[in-house]
Design a protein around this motif. Structure first.
Motif, PDB file in Angstrom:
ATOM      1  N   GLY A 195      -9.431   0.362  -7.348  1.00 34.13           N
ATOM      2  CA  GLY A 195      -8.181  -0.328  -6.843  1.00 34.13           C
ATOM      3  C   GLY A 195      -8.773  -1.381  -5.844  1.00 34.13           C
ATOM      4  N   GLU A 196      -9.888  -1.962  -6.194  1.00 34.03           N
ATOM      5  CA  GLU A 196     -10.579  -3.180  -5.426  1.00 34.03           C
ATOM      6  C   GLU A 196     -11.143  -3.997  -6.713  1.00 34.03           C
ATOM      7  N   ASP A 197     -11.374  -5.273  -6.343  1.00 29.73           N
ATOM      8  CA  ASP A 197     -11.683  -6.359  -7.111  1.00 29.73           C
ATOM      9  C   ASP A 197     -13.185  -5.961  -7.399  1.00 29.73           C
ATOM     10  N   MET A 317      -5.980   5.893   4.571  1.00 29.41           N
ATOM     11  CA  MET A 317      -4.660   6.123   5.119  1.00 29.41           C
ATOM     12  C   MET A 317      -4.873   7.195   6.291  1.00 29.41           C
ATOM     13  N   GLN A 318      -5.779   8.184   6.194  1.00 32.76           N
ATOM     14  CA  GLN A 318      -5.975   9.267   7.315  1.00 32.76           C
ATOM     15  C   GLN A 318      -4.905  10.104   7.036  1.00 32.76           C
ATOM     16  N   LYS A 319      -4.469  10.421   5.709  1.00 32.67           N
ATOM     17  CA  LYS A 319      -3.524  11.397   5.610  1.00 32.67           C
ATOM     18  C   LYS A 319      -3.931  12.051   4.180  1.00 32.67           C
ATOM     19  N   SER A 320      -3.482  13.323   3.872  1.00 32.05           N
ATOM     20  CA  SER A 320      -3.637  13.761   2.573  1.00 32.05           C
ATOM     21  C   SER A 320      -2.565  13.514   1.519  1.00 32.05           C
ATOM     22  N   ILE A 321      -3.248  12.921   0.271  1.00 28.79           N
ATOM     23  CA  ILE A 321      -2.378  12.412  -0.721  1.00 28.79           C
ATOM     24  C   ILE A 321      -2.734  13.245  -1.966  1.00 28.79           C
ATOM     25  N   ALA A 322      -1.828  13.138  -3.017  1.00 31.24           N
ATOM     26  CA  ALA A 322      -2.171  13.661  -4.271  1.00 31.24           C
ATOM     27  C   ALA A 322      -1.243  12.915  -5.387  1.00 31.24           C
ATOM     28  N   LEU A 323      -1.577  13.354  -6.758  1.00 33.90           N
ATOM     29  CA  LEU A 323      -0.856  12.975  -8.006  1.00 33.90           C
ATOM     30  C   LEU A 323      -0.272  14.345  -8.227  1.00 33.90           C
ATOM     31  N   ALA A 324       0.982  14.022  -8.832  1.00 29.24           N
ATOM     32  CA  ALA A 324       1.635  15.504  -9.135  1.00 29.24           C
ATOM     33  C   ALA A 324       2.328  15.356 -10.320  1.00 29.24           C
ATOM     34  N   ARG A 325       2.777  16.367 -11.277  1.00 25.65           N
ATOM     35  CA  ARG A 325       3.627  16.398 -12.270  1.00 25.65           C
ATOM     36  C   ARG A 325       4.794  17.167 -11.942  1.00 25.65           C
ATOM     37  N   LEU A 344       4.230  27.000   3.000  1.00 26.45           N
ATOM     38  CA  LEU A 344       4.762  25.995   2.371  1.00 26.45           C
ATOM     39  C   LEU A 344       4.854  24.680   3.270  1.00 26.45           C
ATOM     40  N   LEU A 345       4.250  23.703   2.658  1.00 24.92           N
ATOM     41  CA  LEU A 345       4.112  22.489   3.660  1.00 24.92           C
ATOM     42  C   LEU A 345       5.160  21.286   2.956  1.00 24.92           C
ATOM     43  N   ALA A 346       5.552  20.299   3.893  1.00 17.67           N
ATOM     44  CA  ALA A 346       6.408  19.318   3.388  1.00 17.67           C
ATOM     45  C   ALA A 346       5.486  17.976   2.800  1.00 17.67           C
ATOM     46  N   ALA A 347       6.091  17.572   1.864  1.00 19.98           N
ATOM     47  CA  ALA A 347       5.522  16.260   1.321  1.00 19.98           C
ATOM     48  C   ALA A 347       6.594  15.308   0.831  1.00 19.98           C
ATOM     49  N   ARG A 348       6.170  14.120   0.747  1.00 26.11           N
ATOM     50  CA  ARG A 348       7.291  13.036   0.385  1.00 26.11           C
ATOM     51  C   ARG A 348       7.048  12.575  -0.972  1.00 26.11           C
ATOM     52  N   VAL A 349       7.795  12.332  -2.191  1.00 24.95           N
ATOM     53  CA  VAL A 349       7.384  11.943  -3.152  1.00 24.95           C
ATOM     54  C   VAL A 349       7.389  10.350  -3.187  1.00 24.95           C
ATOM     55  N   VAL A 350       6.439   9.808  -3.652  1.00 28.47           N
ATOM     56  CA  VAL A 350       6.085   8.259  -3.595  1.00 28.47           C
ATOM     57  C   VAL A 350       5.461   7.548  -4.943  1.00 28.47           C
ATOM     58  N   LYS A 351       5.663   6.389  -4.967  1.00 29.99           N
ATOM     59  CA  LYS A 351       4.943   5.749  -6.195  1.00 29.99           C
ATOM     60  C   LYS A 351       3.458   6.298  -6.388  1.00 29.99           C
ATOM     61  N   PRO A 352       2.766   6.612  -7.150  1.00 31.87           N
ATOM     62  CA  PRO A 352       1.857   6.955  -7.490  1.00 31.87           C
ATOM     63  C   PRO A 352       0.516   5.941  -7.376  1.00 31.87           C
ATOM     64  N   CYS A 353       0.626   5.003  -6.288  1.00 31.51           N
ATOM     65  CA  CYS A 353      -0.434   4.195  -6.087  1.00 31.51           C
ATOM     66  C   CYS A 353      -0.353   4.089  -4.449  1.00 31.51           C
ATOM     67  N   PHE A 354      -1.247   4.366  -3.761  1.00 34.92           N
ATOM     68  CA  PHE A 354      -1.316   4.340  -2.308  1.00 34.92           C
ATOM     69  C   PHE A 354      -2.019   3.145  -1.679  1.00 34.92           C
ATOM     70  N   ARG A 356      -4.359  -0.486  -2.820  1.00 35.61           N
ATOM     71  CA  ARG A 356      -4.964  -1.438  -3.646  1.00 35.61           C
ATOM     72  C   ARG A 356      -5.471  -2.502  -3.001  1.00 35.61           C
ATOM     73  N   ASN A 357      -6.433  -3.069  -3.337  1.00 36.29           N
ATOM     74  CA  ASN A 357      -6.962  -4.353  -2.739  1.00 36.29           C
ATOM     75  C   ASN A 357      -7.025  -4.391  -0.913  1.00 36.29           C
ATOM     76  N   GLY A 358      -7.442  -3.166  -0.590  1.00 34.49           N
ATOM     77  CA  GLY A 358      -7.527  -3.050   1.010  1.00 34.49           C
ATOM     78  C   GLY A 358      -6.087  -2.965   1.699  1.00 34.49           C
ATOM     79  N   SER A 359      -5.008  -2.899   0.722  1.00 35.83           N
ATOM     80  CA  SER A 359      -3.572  -2.775   1.637  1.00 35.83           C
ATOM     81  C   SER A 359      -3.035  -1.420   1.092  1.00 35.83           C
ATOM     82  N   VAL A 360      -2.546  -0.743   2.377  1.00 45.04           N
ATOM     83  CA  VAL A 360      -1.719   0.572   2.263  1.00 45.04           C
ATOM     84  C   VAL A 360      -0.409   0.154   1.520  1.00 45.04           C
ATOM     85  N   LEU A 361      -0.120   0.639   0.535  1.00 56.51           N
ATOM     86  CA  LEU A 361       1.037   0.406  -0.160  1.00 56.51           C
ATOM     87  C   LEU A 361       2.340   1.429   0.155  1.00 56.51           C
ATOM     88  N   VAL A 362       2.036   2.604   0.902  1.00 54.55           N
ATOM     89  CA  VAL A 362       2.816   3.531   0.821  1.00 54.55           C
ATOM     90  C   VAL A 362       3.284   3.824   2.441  1.00 54.55           C
TER      91      VAL A 362
END
Length: 362
Positions: A195-197, A317-325, A344-354, A356-362
């Motif tokens: 995700g970096e140059d 991000m200092q958070k737990s993230i995942a990709l999911a089907r 059972l822990l809560a999670a938010r559905v987001v675009k699967p790109c957290f 890129r190029n040093g910037s947090v997108l979520v």
């Protein structure tokens, strides 16, 4: 286990070595977190010589790739342009995800994954024979013509490489993303998996140690598989064997953008994809409760169950993230639950790109 030409360099640098698809590879050189941050903030490098560069030569090279790959090779018209694609079986499952570089009409370079290289070569050779096409497939991972690969990634990666290889700067500085050039003995591609140059440099194996040491002296930090995995996960990039495999359609793995179902061109697996359209949605998950997302955890939604394919703690991000089907009816922004141990822990559905190029997108 197999070893890359840089194995001794890794050991001398104090790397913790692990088995990765039959290859003894560095997991980290002391701190996976620091290596991750080095790539996001400065420059890091990875030994990716376990991946297999394959040269495809002959008058039928383009017709062969046109029929072999799910993405349309006819998109490649400019020398050096790269194409990311899945290679499918007849059932529409993903045999591998790979990159093809167009050099000229009779010469292409393909880079396949380490763990699937033997299977990929057998599959490609069998299709070449079945279709009676005039082309030669030459793997470049062993023997006198063996190649090594080093990925240099991060916001300062290009400058650091130019510092080490000043004679190559004029050739590789103008490269746009997903293009490659040949400069002296180096095949330099502006591609990567973080995700970096940066660049991925393919070179004669006998010269790899010198380049690795020179990059280290220029301040590029050696980085292992651990950081590579958290970086690619933050960038929302699939890992073969986790996010897709021979049993998974690319349409269900977030790779529909790499599949050309519009043109009249036929390819292996096309009929299966048309007969069985997309069944699942491939999304990102951001954990809202305390815990860590991991692959194979069950996801519960109002529309049915899903599964985490890749998960980890994001150092950026200092958070737990995942990709999911997930079920197709799940929408971005939905709050769902993930079964982690006995909770059972809560999670938010987001675009699967957290990130890129040093910037947090979520």
């Amino acid at each position: 286990m197999q070893k890359t030409v840089l194995y001794e360099s890794h050991r001398q640098s104090g790397a913790r070595m692990v088995d990765f698809g039959g290859w003894e590879m560095p997991l980290h050189y002391g701190s996976q977190i620091e290596e991750h941050h080095a790539v996001r903030r400065d420059a890091g490098m990875f030994d990716v010589s376990h991946m297999c560069a394959v040269d495809l030569d002959g008058p039928d090279a383009r017709p062969f790739l046109r029929r072999l790959l799910a993405n349309n090779i006819d998109k490649l018209q400019l020398p050096g342009k790269a194409l990311y694609s899945a290679m499918l079986n007849e059932g529409g499952g993903v045999l591998d995800d790979l990159i093809v570089y167009y050099l000229d009409e009779t010469h292409y370079r393909i880079v396949v994954n380490a763990g699937t290289a033997i299977k990929d070569l057998a599959w490609m050779s069998a299709r070449l024979a079945d279709w009676r096409m005039a082309a030669a497939i030459t793997p470049r991972r062993a023997g006198a013509d063996a190649l090594a690969m080093i990925a240099v990634q991060g916001p300062q990666a290009r400058q650091r490489l130019w510092q080490v290889l000043p004679d190559c700067r004029s050739a590789c500085e103008p490269l746009k993303p997903f293009f490659a050039c040949i400069a002296a003995d180096y095949f330099i591609a502006r591609t990567g998996y973080t995700g970096e140059d940066g660049y991925e440099i393919t070179l004669p194996a006998k010269r790899a140690t010198d380049l690795w040491n020179a990059l280290a002296q220029a301040g590029v930090r050696p980085s292992g598989l651990g950081a590579r995995d958290t970086l690619r996960l933050e960038a929302g990039m699939n890992l073969y064997g986790q996010d897709m495999d021979e049993t998974v359609s690319p349409l269900d793995a977030g790779l529909a953008w790499t599949v050309d179902l519009v043109s009249p061109r036929d390819f292996v697996g096309k009929a299966a994809l048309l007969a069985r359209p997309q069944q699942h949605r491939f999304c990102g998950l951001l954990l809202l409760d305390r815990g860590v997302l991991r692959s194979h955890q069950q996801v519960l939604t109002p529309h049915g169950t899903g599964e985490v394919t890749s998960g980890s703690f994001s150092p950026t991000m200092q958070k737990s993230i995942a990709l999911a089907r997930l079920p197709l009816a799940v929408a971005l922004g939905d709050t769902i639950q993930v079964a982690i141990r006995d909770k059972l822990l809560a999670a938010r559905v987001v675009k699967p790109c957290f990130v890129r190029n040093g910037s947090v997108l979520v």
